[in-house]
Design an enzyme around this catalytic site. Structure first.
Site, PDB file in Angstrom:
ATOM      1  N   GLU A 305       4.086  39.834  20.705  1.00  0.00           N
ATOM      2  CA  GLU A 305       5.314  40.024  20.445  1.00  0.00           C
ATOM      3  C   GLU A 305       6.253  39.984  19.443  1.00  0.00           C
ATOM      4  O   GLU A 305       7.860  40.961  19.423  1.00  0.00           O
ATOM      5  CB  GLU A 305       5.997  39.889  22.141  1.00  0.00           C
ATOM      6  CG  GLU A 305       6.527  38.482  22.208  1.00  0.00           C
ATOM      7  CD  GLU A 305       4.726  37.884  22.937  1.00  0.00           C
ATOM      8  OE1 GLU A 305       3.639  38.013  22.296  1.00  0.00           O
ATOM      9  OE2 GLU A 305       5.025  36.981  24.217  1.00  0.00           O
ATOM     10  N   ASP A 347       7.049  56.360 -17.098  1.00  0.00           N
ATOM     11  CA  ASP A 347       7.960  57.534 -18.464  1.00  0.00           C
ATOM     12  C   ASP A 347       7.449  56.631 -19.767  1.00  0.00           C
ATOM     13  O   ASP A 347       7.698  55.013 -19.384  1.00  0.00           O
ATOM     14  CB  ASP A 347       9.582  58.020 -18.586  1.00  0.00           C
ATOM     15  CG  ASP A 347       9.837  59.085 -19.275  1.00  0.00           C
ATOM     16  OD1 ASP A 347       8.409  59.141 -20.370  1.00  0.00           O
ATOM     17  OD2 ASP A 347      10.600  59.302 -19.194  1.00  0.00           O
ATOM     18  N   ASN A 703       2.665  30.894  25.507  1.00  0.00           N
ATOM     19  CA  ASN A 703       2.808  31.670  24.517  1.00  0.00           C
ATOM     20  C   ASN A 703       4.266  31.975  23.699  1.00  0.00           C
ATOM     21  O   ASN A 703       4.287  32.252  22.744  1.00  0.00           O
ATOM     22  CB  ASN A 703       2.448  33.356  25.319  1.00  0.00           C
ATOM     23  CG  ASN A 703       2.490  34.901  24.248  1.00  0.00           C
ATOM     24  OD1 ASN A 703       1.505  34.787  23.517  1.00  0.00           O
ATOM     25  ND2 ASN A 703       3.070  35.687  24.494  1.00  0.00           N
ATOM     26  N   ASP A 707       4.879  31.259  20.049  1.00  0.00           N
ATOM     27  CA  ASP A 707       5.950  32.342  19.071  1.00  0.00           C
ATOM     28  C   ASP A 707       7.034  31.433  17.964  1.00  0.00           C
ATOM     29  O   ASP A 707       6.999  31.575  16.952  1.00  0.00           O
ATOM     30  CB  ASP A 707       6.108  33.127  19.505  1.00  0.00           C
ATOM     31  CG  ASP A 707       5.347  34.634  19.889  1.00  0.00           C
ATOM     32  OD1 ASP A 707       4.064  34.278  19.293  1.00  0.00           O
ATOM     33  OD2 ASP A 707       5.280  35.146  20.814  1.00  0.00           O
TER      34      ASP A 707
END
Length: 864
Positions: A305, A347, A703, A707
């Site tokens: 997430e 170029d 979790n 994170d």
């Protein structure tokens, strides 16, 4: 709808009601706008900005920060979590309700703050390279950002400028505008001020092309100059009406498509795994609410997430770092494309050369220096009012000649199809058409040549061949060669057109020298060593370009000229384009064909250009690059702006792009493999344990902590070998890495289950606590294995990544011993557990290191 808008807008802007005189219509406009040819004061301009708003065509109406924050709760997983928390509240589980809500709010808030800060940084960088316009303010010429143009402003336009708003032409001189953006018509249209409107225009519904004394926002000036009175700005312009009416969404970039494919991979995996676990748990007749919450927690655990926040922060940090290298990023996704770029089309002039063009020689037919050739060239450049090239400036710098006896009557402006410019001049009683352009094109139009000022001879095939050979010899010496020709016309000849460019007298050659950049050779070598193929796409001749390549030690593998490309089908060009690295004498349309062919071959193509003729190719390229001194239309089309005209700067930008992409991939690989391993373990444990292996709230906390340990990844170091070649998203690579490394963590999870059940005879609370701590410790520490393809001790991580990782490990170990841990259902762990944890942790990291090396060894051999 578009046609009706054009008619309405053109009719409004013409302002020539009832066939009134032009000056009267200007008077009406002055009265309406309270402005005139002298422009506005700064104070009045500020008032009008407040009244009319900024001059922005596509205004993205952003909601307030509060609404932006609340919109993040529309994420389906977030909604499911909040619903689940509400169900917990109704079932009197208030502790779960409070904890779930707090964790969801914290995660969303963290994501919102990081992305908001990153967006502000990107906006500041974009504003630093805003397109500017020259306006009359306080009766002085000044440059302002186009967003600050207001109705009543007087704007001066010249070749290469973007028209900033819809307005009436007050003055014009050989003023040609390309309106392809609005009409699709590729050829420039001449615009001028008029004293009246032609009857046929006044009597019929007005089309956009018929508004000959009106310019429209978004179009660009091809040649000439003009002064306009701005009538309407922003969303009220013709382009604004079209944009709002059609509401066209731009196609997704390669980067966005890659993120989408990754999201679908995770979504499919999550769906099947969660469905399987939910089915098993329900078949075991466990409480439906607990089962539902557990399945939701699994879904969240599998979902990276924080990926949007990691991507945005990483790209924004990359943009800031690139700004320190004098590269301004206008579009963040371009950083990814720059790192993935494997072909750079560029170029020659100003990129490989110094762009300090000097007129070195002016030669007659015999190759002798000729003052008469210089005079004809000087007259053409001096009186040309269209798009002055660096060659014109070199002629005018070479020597100042007295041209007071000459008067300009008309001009046929330069365009990239004809490759020449003609001016019609009078000198007392004589009139001459003086032509300057690409040597082979000019010679093709000549049937005579000048021996001296008094003698002219017929140009036969033999002499034409010798003149062409002389031009070739000059080009082989590195000279850019223009042909100079003239023709005497009748005394009554007042206007010039393309048909007049015939039966010319060839005067001679103008030979220019633009020395290669000293830094270009090393920069080209670095780019090629980094896996980027250099292809030169230029309007210059193949002989001059090959000479420059020899000077820069750039090997020429193959050459295609514009004439050859015209004869080729798209399929033939696509088959040939890989083996060619010099495309010479190409027009803007042919440049676009080359870019398209390369993209169709699967390449990520960058294009570096700074002129009007480069705009189509810039729009087509995967990553478009220009310089701060480029014409407005080129800067507007570019994704990246180089503030230093040096390919070394571009190489540094490429390296930064790869560094940025590398850090994004670290999160993807670490997150997917670790999350998949944990969720696979939970799914397996749910099959044989008489209780849930971890509470839903504990899964969410696991979790969240993981994170948090990874939010410093955007600041991590990247191994030098990773930066040596282009990098692209590879879904097969990500999937296989996840399926191989993820189960390794599951092996040690199952070992932890055995230890907790058979060594410590753990009940539900102690079992969940032991697995939670083991899961966090191994999951966080494995970051240092996965973040590099090297041996862990030979790749130094960023200090902030080390600090955040160790901090999270410390929090996970101490949490069960605190009162806060009790709210999450944790129990204090015995000291013996940490000895076993240390042994298992070391074993896990060693095994992952072994598997990682095997995976990369196999992948490098067979693209696993």
């Amino acid at each position: 709808m578009a046609a009706n808008i054009f008619k309405k807008k053109a009719k409004f802007l013409m302002l020539n009601l009832d066939n009134q005189h032009w000056l009267e219509s200007i008077g009406i406009q002055q009265q309406h706008l309270s402005a005139g040819a002298e422009g506005l004061t700064s104070a009045e301009a500020n008032v009008r900005i407040a009244r009319y708003g900024e001059n922005i065509i596509s205004v993205i109406k952003k909601s307030s920060l509060v609404l932006q924050f609340l919109s993040r709760f529309r994420n389906p997983l977030v909604i499911l979590l909040l619903v689940a928390s509400a169900v917990s509240a109704f079932t009197a589980d208030l502790v779960s309700f409070v904890i779930i809500v707090c964790m969801v709010v914290f995660s969303v808030t963290l994501d919102f703050i990081q992305e908001h800060r990153a967006e502000n940084a990107a906006q500041a960088l974009r504003r630093s390279v805003a397109v500017k316009a020259t306006v009359l303010r306080d009766q002085n010429l000044t440059e302002v950002n186009v967003e600050l143009i207001v109705p009543g402003d007087v704007v001066l336009l010249s070749a290469g400028d973007l028209v900033p708003a819809d307005g009436l032409i007050i003055e014009a001189d050989d003023f040609f505008v390309n309106q392809a953006l609005l009409t699709g018509e590729p050829y420039p249209i001449e615009k001028h001020s008029t004293n009246k409107i032609e009857p046929e225009i006044n009597q019929a519904p007005l089309e956009l092309d018929a508004a000959i004394n009106v310019v429209f926002a978004g179009t660009h000036v091809v040649s000439g100059s003009a002064k306009i009175l701005v009538c309407v700005t922003g969303s009220h312009t013709a382009l604004g009406d079209i944009s709002s009416a059609l509401n066209i969404t731009p196609p997704p970039t390669a980067f966005e498509q890659s993120v989408y494919r990754f999201g679908m991979l995770i979504l499919r995996l999550t769906f099947f795994l969660v469905l399987f676990v939910l089915l098993v748990i329900l078949l075991q007749h466990r409480p439906w609410l607990e089962s539902f919450m557990f399945a939701l927690a699994l879904a969240v655990g599998l979902t990276p997430e924080l990926l949007p926040m990691i991507i945005t922060v990483t790209l924004s940090r990359g943009a800031i770092r690139m700004s320190h290298q004098h590269v301004i990023v206008k579009r963040l996704s371009a950083i990814h494309n720059l790192g993935s770029m494997d072909i750079l089309c560029t170029d020659k002039t100003g990129t490989l050369t110094e762009a300090k063009i000097r007129l070195e020689r002016h030669l007659d037919y015999a190759g002798m220096d000729s003052e008469r050739v210089l005079l004809w060239a000087y007259l053409n450049s001096f009186f040309e009012t269209g798009l002055k090239s660096p060659l014109d400036e070199a002629i005018l710098r070479h020597e100042t000649l007295n041209v007071s006896a000459w008067q300009k009557l008309d001009e046929v402006p330069f365009d990239f199809e004809r490759r020449r410019v003609s001016v019609l001049l009078s000198n007392q009683n004589d009139r001459f058409l003086v032509v300057k352009g690409a040597c082979e094109d000019v010679l093709h139009l000549c049937n005579r040549y000048e021996l001296s000022s008094m003698e002219i001879s017929l140009l036969d095939a033999n002499k034409l061949s010798k003149l062409n050979l002389r031009a070739v010899e000059l080009a082989q010496q590195g000279f850019r060669v223009l042909g100079i020709a003239w023709r005497k016309v009748e005394s009554g000849h007042m206007h010039a057109n393309v048909s007049d460019e015939a039966e010319l007298v060839f005067a001679g050659f103008a030979a220019f020298l633009d020395p290669p950049k000293i830094s270009a050779s090393s920069a080209l070598a670095k780019l090629q060593k980094s896996g980027i193929t250099i292809k030169i796409v230029t309007g210059d001749s193949e002989l001059v370009t090959q000479y420059v390549c020899r000077q820069l030690e750039l090997n020429v593998k193959g050459v295609l000229t514009g004439a050859e490309i015209v004869q080729m089908s798209d399929e033939a060009l696509r088959a040939k384009v890989n083996s060619i690295n010099l495309f010479c004498r190409v027009t803007p349309a042919l440049k676009s064909r080359v870019i398209t062919a390369l993209k169709q071959r699967g390449h990520v193509v960058g294009y570096l250009g700074d002129g009007i003729n480069d705009a189509p190719a810039l729009h087509l390229a995967d990553v478009s690059i220009s310089v701060d001194t480029a014409v407005d239309v080129a800067k507007d089309a570019a994704d990246l702006i180089l503030l230093t005209h040096d390919l070394n700067v571009l190489h540094q930008g490429v390296v930064e792009g790869r560094r940025t992409f590398g850090n994004i991939m670290k999160y993807v690989m670490m997150g997917t493999s670790s999350n998949f391993g944990n969720m696979f373990s939970m799914a397996g444990a749910a099959l044989f344990l008489p209780f849930l292996p971890m509470l839903p709230i504990q899964i969410l906390l696991n979790n969240l902590l993981y994170d948090l340990s990874e939010i410093t990844i955007p600041f991590d170091n990247v191994d030098t070998e990773y930066l040596k070649k282009p990098r692209q998203w590879d879904m097969k690579f990500i999937r296989n890495f996840m399926l191989l490394v993820g189960p390794v963590s599951s092996i040690f999870d199952f070992l932890t289950f055995y230890v907790m059940l058979n060594v410590f005879n753990a009940k539900e609370g102690l079992f969940r606590t032991g697995w939670f701590v083991e899961s966090i410790v191994t999951q966080v520490l494995v970051i240092f294995i996965i973040r590099t393809r090297r041996n862990i001790f030979k790749s130094k991580p960023n200090s902030w990544l080390v600090y955040t990782s160790l901090l999270i490990v410390g929090v996970a170990i101490t949490l069960p011993f605190t009162s806060i841990g009790a709210y999450f259902g944790f129990s204090p762990l015995p000291i013996k557990f940490f000895t076993i944890l240390l042994t298992m942790g070391i074993g896990y990291l060693v095994m992952v290191e072994f598997v990682k090396r095997w995976f990369y060894r196999v992948y490098n051999k067979s693209k696993f």
